[in-house]
Design a protein around this motif. Structure first.
Motif, PDB file in Angstrom:
ATOM      1  N   UNK A   5       5.126  -4.854 -18.293  1.00 26.46           N
ATOM      2  CA  UNK A   5       4.829  -6.246 -17.974  1.00 26.46           C
ATOM      3  C   UNK A   5       5.904  -6.745 -17.022  1.00 26.46           C
ATOM      4  N   UNK A   6       5.811  -7.977 -16.597  1.00 28.62           N
ATOM      5  CA  UNK A   6       6.711  -8.552 -15.602  1.00 28.62           C
ATOM      6  C   UNK A   6       7.582  -9.616 -16.249  1.00 28.62           C
ATOM      7  N   UNK A   7       8.854  -9.640 -15.848  1.00 30.18           N
ATOM      8  CA  UNK A   7       9.793 -10.626 -16.360  1.00 30.18           C
ATOM      9  C   UNK A   7      10.461 -11.333 -15.178  1.00 30.18           C
ATOM     10  N   UNK A   8      10.538 -12.661 -15.233  1.00 29.06           N
ATOM     11  CA  UNK A   8      11.199 -13.437 -14.190  1.00 29.06           C
ATOM     12  C   UNK A   8      12.683 -13.073 -14.171  1.00 29.06           C
ATOM     13  N   UNK A   9      13.206 -12.788 -12.987  1.00 26.78           N
ATOM     14  CA  UNK A   9      14.616 -12.413 -12.854  1.00 26.78           C
ATOM     15  C   UNK A   9      15.537 -13.605 -13.085  1.00 26.78           C
ATOM     16  N   UNK A  33       9.453  -4.741 -17.058  1.00 26.57           N
ATOM     17  CA  UNK A  33       9.972  -4.493 -18.395  1.00 26.57           C
ATOM     18  C   UNK A  33       8.868  -3.760 -19.157  1.00 26.57           C
ATOM     19  N   UNK A  34       9.187  -3.224 -20.312  1.00 24.51           N
ATOM     20  CA  UNK A  34       8.142  -2.541 -21.063  1.00 24.51           C
ATOM     21  C   UNK A  34       8.205  -2.890 -22.540  1.00 24.51           C
ATOM     22  N   UNK A  35       7.091  -2.629 -23.200  1.00 19.10           N
ATOM     23  CA  UNK A  35       6.960  -2.890 -24.626  1.00 19.10           C
ATOM     24  C   UNK A  35       6.250  -1.687 -25.255  1.00 19.10           C
ATOM     25  N   UNK A  36       6.699  -1.295 -26.447  1.00 24.07           N
ATOM     26  CA  UNK A  36       6.178  -0.098 -27.104  1.00 24.07           C
ATOM     27  C   UNK A  36       4.937  -0.340 -27.954  1.00 24.07           C
ATOM     28  N   UNK A  37       4.855  -1.513 -28.580  1.00 21.74           N
ATOM     29  CA  UNK A  37       3.750  -1.744 -29.510  1.00 21.74           C
ATOM     30  C   UNK A  37       3.361  -3.210 -29.529  1.00 21.74           C
ATOM     31  N   UNK A  38       2.202  -3.467 -30.115  1.00 18.20           N
ATOM     32  CA  UNK A  38       1.718  -4.837 -30.242  1.00 18.20           C
ATOM     33  C   UNK A  38       0.974  -5.024 -31.551  1.00 18.20           C
ATOM     34  N   UNK A  39       0.897  -6.254 -31.994  1.00 16.92           N
ATOM     35  CA  UNK A  39       0.188  -6.617 -33.214  1.00 16.92           C
ATOM     36  C   UNK A  39      -1.229  -7.040 -32.844  1.00 16.92           C
TER      37      UNK A  39
END
Length: 101
Positions: A5-9, A33-39
């Motif tokens: 996903x994208x994160x504002x610097x 940025x990245x994320x491993x899991x979601x609910x």
């Protein structure tokens, strides 16, 4: 497995899909940025038998993902991936493409 996903610097706000301008601070610089899991918040069964799920992740990032490798229900936590080839385990597939102008 992870999803990007994208994160504002500047203010660190998180976005998906990608944006050109941060809606929080109007900055135009972003980092990935990245994320491993979601609910799993909600599940939809499509006419072809495929499941899609609305997923809530840290930083209040929301994804709609195709469920691969099994079935899910609301309240389940599943791994995320941007690669459609990882169909050996239960995962939420989020097609990823950058939309830069």
């Amino acid at each position: 497995m992870t999803a990007v996903f994208q994160r504002c610097a500047n203010c660190r706000a998180a976005y998906f899909p990608f944006r050109l301008v941060c809606s929080r601070c109007a900055n135009t610089s972003f980092i990935e940025d990245d994320v491993d899991s979601g609910l799993v918040e909600a599940v939809t069964l499509l006419a072809n038998g495929q499941q899609t799920a609305t997923l809530v992740c840290p930083d209040d990032v929301h994804f709609i993902a195709r469920v691969m490798g099994g079935t899910v229900k609301a309240g389940d936590r599943i791994n995320l991936t941007n690669s459609a080839g990882e169909e050996t385990a239960l995962a939420g597939y989020i097609p990823f493409q950058r939309n830069y102008a």
